[in-house]
Design a protein around this motif. Structure first.
Motif, PDB file in Angstrom:
ATOM      1  N   THR A 109       0.843  -1.191   0.000  1.00 51.85           N
ATOM      2  CA  THR A 109       0.000   0.000   0.000  1.00 51.85           C
ATOM      3  C   THR A 109       0.881   1.245   0.000  1.00 51.85           C
ATOM      4  N   SER A 110       0.307   2.340  -0.483  1.00 52.90           N
ATOM      5  CA  SER A 110       0.966   3.645  -0.457  1.00 52.90           C
ATOM      6  C   SER A 110      -0.102   4.690  -0.141  1.00 52.90           C
ATOM      7  N   ARG A 111       0.357   5.879   0.185  1.00 51.29           N
ATOM      8  CA  ARG A 111      -0.586   6.966   0.469  1.00 51.29           C
ATOM      9  C   ARG A 111      -0.007   8.276  -0.042  1.00 51.29           C
ATOM     10  N   ILE A 112      -0.830   9.054  -0.702  1.00 51.98           N
ATOM     11  CA  ILE A 112      -0.500  10.445  -1.029  1.00 51.98           C
ATOM     12  C   ILE A 112      -1.684  11.290  -0.604  1.00 51.98           C
ATOM     13  N   GLY A 113      -1.449  12.213   0.314  1.00 49.47           N
ATOM     14  CA  GLY A 113      -2.533  13.053   0.792  1.00 49.47           C
ATOM     15  C   GLY A 113      -3.673  12.234   1.355  1.00 49.47           C
ATOM     16  N   GLY A 117      -1.013  17.322  -5.628  1.00 46.74           N
ATOM     17  CA  GLY A 117       0.226  17.963  -5.215  1.00 46.74           C
ATOM     18  C   GLY A 117       1.125  17.068  -4.379  1.00 46.74           C
ATOM     19  N   VAL A 118       2.162  17.683  -3.826  1.00 48.45           N
ATOM     20  CA  VAL A 118       3.119  16.961  -2.993  1.00 48.45           C
ATOM     21  C   VAL A 118       2.459  16.583  -1.665  1.00 48.45           C
ATOM     22  N   ASP A 119       2.704  15.372  -1.207  1.00 45.80           N
ATOM     23  CA  ASP A 119       2.150  14.933   0.067  1.00 45.80           C
ATOM     24  C   ASP A 119       2.617  15.859   1.190  1.00 45.80           C
ATOM     25  N   ALA A 120       1.708  16.196   2.092  1.00 48.49           N
ATOM     26  CA  ALA A 120       2.004  17.167   3.143  1.00 48.49           C
ATOM     27  C   ALA A 120       3.107  16.724   4.090  1.00 48.49           C
ATOM     28  N   LEU A 121       3.347  15.424   4.192  1.00 49.50           N
ATOM     29  CA  LEU A 121       4.431  14.940   5.050  1.00 49.50           C
ATOM     30  C   LEU A 121       5.734  14.733   4.280  1.00 49.50           C
ATOM     31  N   GLU A 122       5.689  14.914   2.960  1.00 51.04           N
ATOM     32  CA  GLU A 122       6.885  14.724   2.143  1.00 51.04           C
ATOM     33  C   GLU A 122       7.438  16.044   1.609  1.00 51.04           C
ATOM     34  N   ILE A 123       6.644  17.096   1.646  1.00 47.33           N
ATOM     35  CA  ILE A 123       7.059  18.371   1.085  1.00 47.33           C
ATOM     36  C   ILE A 123       8.237  18.950   1.873  1.00 47.33           C
ATOM     37  N   THR A 124       9.169  19.575   1.168  1.00 43.53           N
ATOM     38  CA  THR A 124      10.319  20.216   1.816  1.00 43.53           C
ATOM     39  C   THR A 124      10.002  21.683   2.091  1.00 43.53           C
ATOM     40  N   GLU A 125      10.797  22.274   2.960  1.00 43.98           N
ATOM     41  CA  GLU A 125      10.600  23.692   3.267  1.00 43.98           C
ATOM     42  C   GLU A 125      10.748  24.547   2.016  1.00 43.98           C
ATOM     43  N   ASN A 126      11.750  24.253   1.194  1.00 45.55           N
ATOM     44  CA  ASN A 126      11.952  25.031  -0.031  1.00 45.55           C
ATOM     45  C   ASN A 126      10.774  24.894  -0.988  1.00 45.55           C
TER      46      ASN A 126
END
Length: 263
Positions: free
Chosen positions: A53-57, A131-140
């Motif tokens: 399994t995987s999860r995005i958002g 979009g980018v997963d909220a736990l994977e997004i970088t500060e930049n």
């Protein structure tokens, strides 16, 4: 509506119950939930199995041994129910029977959930502008997303095509914890404030995710704990009363004493 922490719980539940089991029978429910012909689901899922399994958002991806991915969006009331008895759970919209006679029901009383078939996670993410997963997004990445935005910060946090996984509840929590009014325009925020928001996104989602998985309550300092009390509830900081407003069409909770709006 289930947000990232709740979907993370469903992922862990699936990992513990349904992987590497051959599906021998498929029963489908209301066609409203199915994003392609129900026959396609029956054809692809039967004699198949979930490998991982995987999860995005807010999306859960059940990776199939053959023919792609089963994608679940839980809507407001969707959830997984793994069982071994003979009574099908009420509001079942998809039922899978495995070779060992155990069963999985995807239930959804309000029928707002969505079930998709996809070739791959990457194909689904691109085709659904996720979009980018909220736990994977970088500060930049976060700071880049915020550049030049003139809408409200709450609207940005909930925009799934920018950041995937934050919904109404946890957008309110992030802004309460950072003492930023939900109607604040993104371009009015300093870099320091934006970095504070970024840090709290990670902190809050991790804390709530663990709370959901472990069956615990979120901290007493969280606005989330008192949302059911509604407008007029005491601020968790004892700094005033919780108020309601509308932002991006969603009911929004905040404390006007903690979260002052700079004009």
């Amino acid at each position: 509506m289930p947000e990232l922490p709740e979907v993370a719980y469903q992922k862990k539940y699936a990992d513990a119950t349904i992987l590497h089991k051959k599906i021998i029978e498929v029963e489908t429910g209301d066609k409203k939930i199915y994003q392609s012909d129900k026959f396609d689901f029956e054809k692809i899922l039967k004699d198949n199995e979930f490998e991982s399994t995987s999860r995005i958002g807010k999306y859960l991806f059940l990776n199939l041994k053959k023919n792609g991915v089963l994608v679940m969006h839980f809507g407001m009331t969707g959830k997984l129910d793994y069982y071994q008895h003979d009574d099908t759970p009420k509001y079942t919209q998809l039922k899978l029977i495995f070779e060992d006679h155990s069963k999985l029901a995807f239930t959804c009383p309000r029928k707002f959930a969505k079930l998709h078939l996809a070739e791959s996670i990457e194909e689904f993410q691109q085709s659904h502008n996720l979009g980018v997963d909220a736990l994977e997004i970088t500060e930049n990445q976060f700071l880049k997303i915020c550049e030049g935005r003139t809408g409200t910060i709450k609207g940005l946090l909930m925009n799934q095509s920018l950041i995937a996984g934050i919904g109404n509840m946890y957008a309110d929590e992030v802004l309460f914890q950072t003492k930023i009014h939900p109607k604040t325009k993104v371009n009015k925020l300093s870099e320091k404030q934006l970095k504070s928001i970024f840090d709290k996104i990670k902190d809050i989602l991790e804390v709530v995710k663990e709370a959901r998985i472990e069956g615990k309550r979120v901290p007493e300092s969280y606005l989330t704990r008192i949302r059911k009390e509604g407008e007029g509830a005491d601020c968790p900081r004892n700094n005033g009363k919780i108020e309601q407003t509308k932002v991006s069409g969603r009911t929004t909770y905040f404390c006007s004493k903690c979260q002052q709006l700079d004009r």
